[in-house]
Design a protein around this motif. Structure first.
Motif, PDB file in Angstrom:
ATOM      1  N   ILE A   9       0.839  -1.199   0.000  1.00  0.00           N
ATOM      2  CA  ILE A   9       0.000   0.000   0.000  1.00  0.00           C
ATOM      3  C   ILE A   9       0.876   1.251   0.000  1.00  0.00           C
ATOM      4  O   ILE A   9       0.632   2.200  -0.750  1.00  0.00           O
ATOM      5  N   LYS A  10       1.909   1.268   0.818  1.00  0.00           N
ATOM      6  CA  LYS A  10       2.824   2.409   0.859  1.00  0.00           C
ATOM      7  C   LYS A  10       3.532   2.584  -0.479  1.00  0.00           C
ATOM      8  O   LYS A  10       3.692   3.703  -0.966  1.00  0.00           O
ATOM      9  N   ALA A  11       3.970   1.484  -1.076  1.00  0.00           N
ATOM     10  CA  ALA A  11       4.656   1.556  -2.373  1.00  0.00           C
ATOM     11  C   ALA A  11       3.729   2.130  -3.437  1.00  0.00           C
ATOM     12  O   ALA A  11       4.158   2.943  -4.267  1.00  0.00           O
ATOM     13  N   GLN A  12       2.474   1.739  -3.407  1.00  0.00           N
ATOM     14  CA  GLN A  12       1.512   2.256  -4.371  1.00  0.00           C
ATOM     15  C   GLN A  12       1.296   3.756  -4.207  1.00  0.00           C
ATOM     16  O   GLN A  12       0.967   4.446  -5.160  1.00  0.00           O
ATOM     17  N   LYS A  13       1.494   4.251  -3.013  1.00  0.00           N
ATOM     18  CA  LYS A  13       1.336   5.681  -2.741  1.00  0.00           C
ATOM     19  C   LYS A  13       2.620   6.460  -3.006  1.00  0.00           C
ATOM     20  O   LYS A  13       2.691   7.642  -2.717  1.00  0.00           O
ATOM     21  N   GLY A  14       3.632   5.777  -3.529  1.00  0.00           N
ATOM     22  CA  GLY A  14       4.855   6.452  -3.913  1.00  0.00           C
ATOM     23  C   GLY A  14       5.997   6.359  -2.916  1.00  0.00           C
ATOM     24  O   GLY A  14       7.020   7.016  -3.096  1.00  0.00           O
ATOM     25  N   ASP A  15       5.854   5.552  -1.891  1.00  0.00           N
ATOM     26  CA  ASP A  15       6.918   5.391  -0.893  1.00  0.00           C
ATOM     27  C   ASP A  15       8.020   4.507  -1.477  1.00  0.00           C
ATOM     28  O   ASP A  15       7.880   3.285  -1.576  1.00  0.00           O
ATOM     29  N   ARG A  16       9.097   5.145  -1.882  1.00  0.00           N
ATOM     30  CA  ARG A  16      10.200   4.426  -2.530  1.00  0.00           C
ATOM     31  C   ARG A  16      10.842   3.411  -1.582  1.00  0.00           C
ATOM     32  O   ARG A  16      11.216   2.313  -1.993  1.00  0.00           O
ATOM     33  N   GLU A  17      10.984   3.778  -0.319  1.00  0.00           N
ATOM     34  CA  GLU A  17      11.585   2.875   0.671  1.00  0.00           C
ATOM     35  C   GLU A  17      10.778   1.586   0.802  1.00  0.00           C
ATOM     36  O   GLU A  17      11.344   0.496   0.934  1.00  0.00           O
ATOM     37  N   ALA A  18       9.463   1.697   0.761  1.00  0.00           N
ATOM     38  CA  ALA A  18       8.602   0.516   0.866  1.00  0.00           C
ATOM     39  C   ALA A  18       8.815  -0.400  -0.334  1.00  0.00           C
ATOM     40  O   ALA A  18       8.903  -1.626  -0.183  1.00  0.00           O
ATOM     41  N   MET A  19       8.918   0.195  -1.527  1.00  0.00           N
ATOM     42  CA  MET A  19       9.135  -0.622  -2.733  1.00  0.00           C
ATOM     43  C   MET A  19      10.499  -1.300  -2.673  1.00  0.00           C
ATOM     44  O   MET A  19      10.624  -2.480  -3.009  1.00  0.00           O
ATOM     45  N   VAL A  20      11.509  -0.576  -2.232  1.00  0.00           N
ATOM     46  CA  VAL A  20      12.852  -1.163  -2.107  1.00  0.00           C
ATOM     47  C   VAL A  20      12.823  -2.320  -1.119  1.00  0.00           C
ATOM     48  O   VAL A  20      13.400  -3.388  -1.368  1.00  0.00           O
ATOM     49  N   HIS A  21      12.132  -2.129  -0.004  1.00  0.00           N
ATOM     50  CA  HIS A  21      12.057  -3.183   1.015  1.00  0.00           C
ATOM     51  C   HIS A  21      11.359  -4.428   0.452  1.00  0.00           C
ATOM     52  O   HIS A  21      11.831  -5.559   0.646  1.00  0.00           O
ATOM     53  N   LEU A  22      10.264  -4.237  -0.261  1.00  0.00           N
ATOM     54  CA  LEU A  22       9.569  -5.369  -0.882  1.00  0.00           C
ATOM     55  C   LEU A  22      10.468  -6.077  -1.885  1.00  0.00           C
ATOM     56  O   LEU A  22      10.559  -7.302  -1.899  1.00  0.00           O
ATOM     57  N   TYR A  23      11.114  -5.284  -2.723  1.00  0.00           N
ATOM     58  CA  TYR A  23      11.980  -5.860  -3.755  1.00  0.00           C
ATOM     59  C   TYR A  23      13.106  -6.669  -3.122  1.00  0.00           C
ATOM     60  O   TYR A  23      13.415  -7.770  -3.577  1.00  0.00           O
ATOM     61  N   GLN A  24      13.700  -6.144  -2.079  1.00  0.00           N
ATOM     62  CA  GLN A  24      14.798  -6.837  -1.404  1.00  0.00           C
ATOM     63  C   GLN A  24      14.324  -8.158  -0.805  1.00  0.00           C
ATOM     64  O   GLN A  24      15.069  -9.137  -0.796  1.00  0.00           O
ATOM     65  N   GLN A  25      13.094  -8.194  -0.317  1.00  0.00           N
ATOM     66  CA  GLN A  25      12.568  -9.430   0.265  1.00  0.00           C
ATOM     67  C   GLN A  25      12.407 -10.523  -0.782  1.00  0.00           C
ATOM     68  O   GLN A  25      12.518 -11.706  -0.467  1.00  0.00           O
ATOM     69  N   PHE A  26      12.137 -10.139  -2.021  1.00  0.00           N
ATOM     70  CA  PHE A  26      11.891 -11.117  -3.080  1.00  0.00           C
ATOM     71  C   PHE A  26      13.036 -11.237  -4.074  1.00  0.00           C
ATOM     72  O   PHE A  26      12.958 -12.025  -5.009  1.00  0.00           O
ATOM     73  N   GLN A  27      14.108 -10.500  -3.864  1.00  0.00           N
ATOM     74  CA  GLN A  27      15.214 -10.485  -4.817  1.00  0.00           C
ATOM     75  C   GLN A  27      15.842 -11.870  -5.000  1.00  0.00           C
ATOM     76  O   GLN A  27      16.159 -12.268  -6.120  1.00  0.00           O
ATOM     77  N   SER A  28      16.006 -12.613  -3.922  1.00  0.00           N
ATOM     78  CA  SER A  28      16.627 -13.935  -4.058  1.00  0.00           C
ATOM     79  C   SER A  28      15.752 -14.871  -4.896  1.00  0.00           C
ATOM     80  O   SER A  28      16.269 -15.674  -5.675  1.00  0.00           O
ATOM     81  N   LEU A  29      14.445 -14.752  -4.790  1.00  0.00           N
ATOM     82  CA  LEU A  29      13.545 -15.563  -5.612  1.00  0.00           C
ATOM     83  C   LEU A  29      13.653 -15.150  -7.077  1.00  0.00           C
ATOM     84  O   LEU A  29      13.699 -16.014  -7.962  1.00  0.00           O
ATOM     85  N   LEU A  30      13.712 -13.850  -7.325  1.00  0.00           N
ATOM     86  CA  LEU A  30      13.864 -13.371  -8.698  1.00  0.00           C
ATOM     87  C   LEU A  30      15.174 -13.861  -9.307  1.00  0.00           C
ATOM     88  O   LEU A  30      15.207 -14.283 -10.467  1.00  0.00           O
ATOM     89  N   LEU A  31      16.234 -13.816  -8.521  1.00  0.00           N
ATOM     90  CA  LEU A  31      17.534 -14.315  -8.998  1.00  0.00           C
ATOM     91  C   LEU A  31      17.482 -15.813  -9.270  1.00  0.00           C
ATOM     92  O   LEU A  31      17.987 -16.294 -10.280  1.00  0.00           O
ATOM     93  N   LYS A  32      16.857 -16.556  -8.375  1.00  0.00           N
ATOM     94  CA  LYS A  32      16.752 -18.007  -8.542  1.00  0.00           C
ATOM     95  C   LYS A  32      15.990 -18.359  -9.810  1.00  0.00           C
ATOM     96  O   LYS A  32      16.407 -19.222 -10.583  1.00  0.00           O
TER      97      LYS A  32
END
Length: 62
Positions: A9-32
């Protein structure tokens, strides 16, 4: 600790930190999922990353 939903929800409202945090949580899956024949397929990784961001932005909370 924030939930994935609240971060989305925060990322959708433009919170860049929230999007970075989400991306970091799923980065290993994306790499895999981008690894083919023992090597990283950068095109695949980029496509998955873009798709992940679009999914977060389109996520509908009910």
């Amino acid at each position: 600790m924030e939930t994935l939903t609240s971060l989305a929800i925060k990322a959708q409202k433009g919170d860049r930190e929230a999007m970075v945090h989400l991306y970091q949580q799923f980065q290993s899956l994306l790499l895999k999922e981008s690894t083919r024949d023992g090597g990283l397929d950068l095109d695949c990784y980029q496509e998955l990353s873009e798709h992940f961001i679009r999914l977060i932005m389109d996520f509908e909370v009910r």
